[in-house]
Design a protein around this motif. Structure first.
Motif, PDB file in Angstrom:
ATOM      1  N   LEU A  52       0.839  -1.197   0.000  1.00 45.73           N
ATOM      2  CA  LEU A  52       0.000   0.000   0.000  1.00 45.73           C
ATOM      3  C   LEU A  52       0.876   1.250   0.000  1.00 45.73           C
ATOM      4  O   LEU A  52       0.548   2.243  -0.658  1.00 45.73           O
ATOM      5  N   ALA A  53       1.982   1.219   0.739  1.00 47.19           N
ATOM      6  CA  ALA A  53       2.870   2.380   0.787  1.00 47.19           C
ATOM      7  C   ALA A  53       3.368   2.755  -0.608  1.00 47.19           C
ATOM      8  O   ALA A  53       3.430   3.928  -0.968  1.00 47.19           O
ATOM      9  N   MET A  54       3.713   1.749  -1.425  1.00 54.51           N
ATOM     10  CA  MET A  54       4.180   2.015  -2.782  1.00 54.51           C
ATOM     11  C   MET A  54       3.067   2.600  -3.641  1.00 54.51           C
ATOM     12  O   MET A  54       3.290   3.517  -4.436  1.00 54.51           O
ATOM     13  N   ARG A  55       1.856   2.089  -3.479  1.00 55.87           N
ATOM     14  CA  ARG A  55       0.729   2.605  -4.255  1.00 55.87           C
ATOM     15  C   ARG A  55       0.419   4.049  -3.871  1.00 55.87           C
ATOM     16  O   ARG A  55       0.127   4.892  -4.716  1.00 55.87           O
ATOM     17  N   VAL A 113     -18.661   2.690  -0.561  1.00 56.04           N
ATOM     18  CA  VAL A 113     -19.080   3.185   0.750  1.00 56.04           C
ATOM     19  C   VAL A 113     -17.868   3.511   1.612  1.00 56.04           C
ATOM     20  O   VAL A 113     -17.782   4.583   2.232  1.00 56.04           O
ATOM     21  N   ALA A 114     -16.918   2.581   1.658  1.00 53.59           N
ATOM     22  CA  ALA A 114     -15.726   2.801   2.482  1.00 53.59           C
ATOM     23  C   ALA A 114     -14.892   3.960   1.959  1.00 53.59           C
ATOM     24  O   ALA A 114     -14.300   4.718   2.740  1.00 53.59           O
ATOM     25  N   THR A 115     -14.834   4.117   0.648  1.00 51.15           N
ATOM     26  CA  THR A 115     -14.070   5.211   0.060  1.00 51.15           C
ATOM     27  C   THR A 115     -14.671   6.554   0.440  1.00 51.15           C
ATOM     28  O   THR A 115     -13.952   7.486   0.831  1.00 51.15           O
ATOM     29  N   MET A 116     -15.998   6.669   0.347  1.00 53.65           N
ATOM     30  CA  MET A 116     -16.658   7.926   0.709  1.00 53.65           C
ATOM     31  C   MET A 116     -16.491   8.234   2.189  1.00 53.65           C
ATOM     32  O   MET A 116     -16.209   9.374   2.579  1.00 53.65           O
ATOM     33  N   ALA A 117     -16.652   7.208   3.031  1.00 57.00           N
ATOM     34  CA  ALA A 117     -16.500   7.415   4.469  1.00 57.00           C
ATOM     35  C   ALA A 117     -15.066   7.798   4.808  1.00 57.00           C
ATOM     36  O   ALA A 117     -14.818   8.700   5.616  1.00 57.00           O
ATOM     37  N   GLY A 118     -14.114   7.111   4.169  1.00 54.31           N
ATOM     38  CA  GLY A 118     -12.714   7.413   4.428  1.00 54.31           C
ATOM     39  C   GLY A 118     -12.324   8.788   3.948  1.00 54.31           C
ATOM     40  O   GLY A 118     -11.555   9.496   4.605  1.00 54.31           O
ATOM     41  N   ALA A 119     -12.860   9.201   2.805  1.00 54.79           N
ATOM     42  CA  ALA A 119     -12.552  10.526   2.281  1.00 54.79           C
ATOM     43  C   ALA A 119     -13.076  11.612   3.202  1.00 54.79           C
ATOM     44  O   ALA A 119     -12.409  12.623   3.446  1.00 54.79           O
ATOM     45  N   LEU A 133     -12.316   5.052  10.985  1.00 55.09           N
ATOM     46  CA  LEU A 133     -11.679   3.753  10.822  1.00 55.09           C
ATOM     47  C   LEU A 133     -12.562   2.573  11.247  1.00 55.09           C
ATOM     48  O   LEU A 133     -12.620   1.573  10.512  1.00 55.09           O
ATOM     49  N   PRO A 134     -13.264   2.625  12.395  1.00 50.03           N
ATOM     50  CA  PRO A 134     -14.137   1.491  12.733  1.00 50.03           C
ATOM     51  C   PRO A 134     -15.207   1.232  11.682  1.00 50.03           C
ATOM     52  O   PRO A 134     -15.498   0.074  11.354  1.00 50.03           O
ATOM     53  N   PHE A 135     -15.786   2.309  11.143  1.00 49.30           N
ATOM     54  CA  PHE A 135     -16.809   2.137  10.111  1.00 49.30           C
ATOM     55  C   PHE A 135     -16.204   1.525   8.852  1.00 49.30           C
ATOM     56  O   PHE A 135     -16.731   0.551   8.294  1.00 49.30           O
ATOM     57  N   THR A 136     -15.081   2.081   8.397  1.00 56.86           N
ATOM     58  CA  THR A 136     -14.429   1.577   7.200  1.00 56.86           C
ATOM     59  C   THR A 136     -13.992   0.131   7.385  1.00 56.86           C
ATOM     60  O   THR A 136     -14.144  -0.700   6.473  1.00 56.86           O
ATOM     61  N   THR A 137     -13.458  -0.191   8.549  1.00 57.01           N
ATOM     62  CA  THR A 137     -12.992  -1.554   8.817  1.00 57.01           C
ATOM     63  C   THR A 137     -14.150  -2.538   8.797  1.00 57.01           C
ATOM     64  O   THR A 137     -14.031  -3.652   8.274  1.00 57.01           O
ATOM     65  N   GLY A 252      -7.584  12.517  -2.010  1.00 53.46           N
ATOM     66  CA  GLY A 252      -8.030  11.946  -0.739  1.00 53.46           C
ATOM     67  C   GLY A 252      -8.927  10.752  -0.970  1.00 53.46           C
ATOM     68  O   GLY A 252      -8.799   9.719  -0.295  1.00 53.46           O
ATOM     69  N   ALA A 253      -9.849  10.845  -1.916  1.00 56.43           N
ATOM     70  CA  ALA A 253     -10.721   9.727  -2.241  1.00 56.43           C
ATOM     71  C   ALA A 253      -9.915   8.574  -2.834  1.00 56.43           C
ATOM     72  O   ALA A 253     -10.175   7.399  -2.535  1.00 56.43           O
ATOM     73  N   ALA A 254      -8.933   8.900  -3.670  1.00 57.05           N
ATOM     74  CA  ALA A 254      -8.101   7.863  -4.286  1.00 57.05           C
ATOM     75  C   ALA A 254      -7.307   7.098  -3.234  1.00 57.05           C
ATOM     76  O   ALA A 254      -7.099   5.883  -3.352  1.00 57.05           O
ATOM     77  N   ILE A 255      -6.857   7.788  -2.192  1.00 59.20           N
ATOM     78  CA  ILE A 255      -6.116   7.141  -1.107  1.00 59.20           C
ATOM     79  C   ILE A 255      -6.988   6.097  -0.419  1.00 59.20           C
ATOM     80  O   ILE A 255      -6.559   4.962  -0.171  1.00 59.20           O
ATOM     81  N   ASN A 256      -8.220   6.458  -0.145  1.00 55.70           N
ATOM     82  CA  ASN A 256      -9.119   5.524   0.539  1.00 55.70           C
ATOM     83  C   ASN A 256      -9.545   4.390  -0.378  1.00 55.70           C
ATOM     84  O   ASN A 256      -9.753   3.261   0.069  1.00 55.70           O
ATOM     85  N   TYR A 257      -9.693   4.678  -1.663  1.00 58.60           N
ATOM     86  CA  TYR A 257      -9.997   3.624  -2.630  1.00 58.60           C
ATOM     87  C   TYR A 257      -8.858   2.600  -2.646  1.00 58.60           C
ATOM     88  O   TYR A 257      -9.097   1.386  -2.626  1.00 58.60           O
ATOM     89  N   ALA A 258      -7.611   3.089  -2.672  1.00 55.98           N
ATOM     90  CA  ALA A 258      -6.454   2.195  -2.675  1.00 55.98           C
ATOM     91  C   ALA A 258      -6.392   1.378  -1.390  1.00 55.98           C
ATOM     92  O   ALA A 258      -6.029   0.190  -1.408  1.00 55.98           O
ATOM     93  N   PHE A 259      -6.753   1.993  -0.266  1.00 57.63           N
ATOM     94  CA  PHE A 259      -6.748   1.331   1.040  1.00 57.63           C
ATOM     95  C   PHE A 259      -7.703   0.139   1.027  1.00 57.63           C
ATOM     96  O   PHE A 259      -7.343  -0.975   1.424  1.00 57.63           O
ATOM     97  N   VAL A 260      -8.933   0.345   0.552  1.00 53.91           N
ATOM     98  CA  VAL A 260      -9.934  -0.722   0.518  1.00 53.91           C
ATOM     99  C   VAL A 260      -9.547  -1.781  -0.512  1.00 53.91           C
ATOM    100  O   VAL A 260      -9.616  -2.990  -0.243  1.00 53.91           O
TER     101      VAL A 260
END
Length: 296
Positions: A52-55, A113-119, A133-137, A252-260
């Motif tokens: 994830l760090a590389m992405r 959903v997780a991307t929007m919440a994370g953003a 984080l609890p919601f996204t997780t 910011g949205a792209a970061i959360n998309y990559a996370f999920v």
């Protein structure tokens, strides 16, 4: 009944698998079918994908791995505690309601959903983490469970519930490459499964006997702590990326998309491996894993 990760087959074709309270003997074919070899090749690619760090580094143009190492100790401690709390919450909320019902592939919905919440939560940085984080997780855990179901897992089995949570530990592999191209697997995917095997087995027995009613059990606490220590590393990388000034709402949205997406991909590889192990045995699948990995 899925094969526990600490099972040790007698040979490449037949293994006695001890589950939660019962013994199962599985006889496997002598070689992978063409379709299963394709599935194993795909799983290798999913489990060895870039970290994830590389992405995130590619997304924002900063070395996230290096930034993550510079997180002050008090903030790192807060992140780790939040990660552990998120996993506890996810286990209590998501797994208690999953059961063995029929599910369809909702990875796209979960990711959105997780991307929007994370953003939204990411805009507040560390202050928003205990809420976001609890919601996204929890949403990610539901997605991981759908992936497990698609690979033939029984979601009512405690071992499967813990295997879903185990995916969050897989995301922190050093270079996220579980394969030593030059030889034996001394670190990475198999090493981590082996490390967690005893905790998974003990926690699964506890869940089978008592369910989720006592999450304060030392067995469950130990398992969650082992997973959250690794999950916290990835959360730190995500937070570090979100903390870079002027990244913009789109980034910011792209970061959360990559996370999920990172955890969904690992989940697919992980549960493909477990499906193949149920058919062919752990020894044979690992041998084929190493053989094919050297060809890719």
């Amino acid at each position: 009944m899925p094969i526990p990760m600490n099972a040790e087959p007698n040979d490449g074709c037949e293994g006695a698998v001890k589950g939660a309270g019962e013994n199962i003997v599985a006889v496997s074919p002598a070689a992978l079918s063409p379709d299963d070899e394709v599935a194993l090749r795909r799983a290798i690619g999913e489990l060895r994908r870039e970290s994830l760090a590389m992405r995130l580094t590619a997304l924002i143009g900063r070395q996230i791995g290096f930034i993550g190492l510079m997180v002050p100790e008090p903030i790192a401690e807060t992140i780790n505690k939040t990660a552990e709390s998120a996993l506890r919450s996810a286990m209590g909320i998501a797994l208690a309601s999953l059961g063995d019902r029929s599910t369809r592939d909702r990875r796209g919905l979960h990711k959105s959903v997780a991307t929007m919440a994370g953003a939204a939560g990411g805009a507040f940085g560390l202050a928003g983490l205990p809420i976001e984080l609890p919601f996204t997780t929890t949403v990610m855990l539901r997605s991981i469970a759908d992936i497990a179901k698609s690979e033939g897992e029984d979601l009512s089995d405690p071992d499967v519930a813990l295997a879903c949570l185990e995916v969050f530990a897989l995301g922190s592999s050093g270079a996220a490459n579980p394969i030593e191209r030059g030889g034996a697997l001394e670190a990475g995917y198999f090493a981590l499964r082996s490390l967690l095997a005893k905790s998974v087995s003990q926690a699964a027995r506890h869940l089978l006997d008592r369910g989720l009613s006592n999450q304060a059990s030392p067995l469950l606490v130990r398992f969650i702590a082992q997973v959250s220590a690794r999950f916290g590393v990835v959360v730190s990388q995500k937070l570090a990326a979100q903390s870079v000034p002027l990244i913009g709402a789109a980034s910011g949205a792209a970061i959360n998309y990559a996370f999920v997406d990172h955890f969904q991909t690992l989940a697919r590889g992980h549960f493909t491996m477990r499906r193949l192990e149920r058919i062919y045995g752990i020894v044979m699948v690992r041998a084929e894993f190493e053989r094919l990995a050297r060809q890719i």
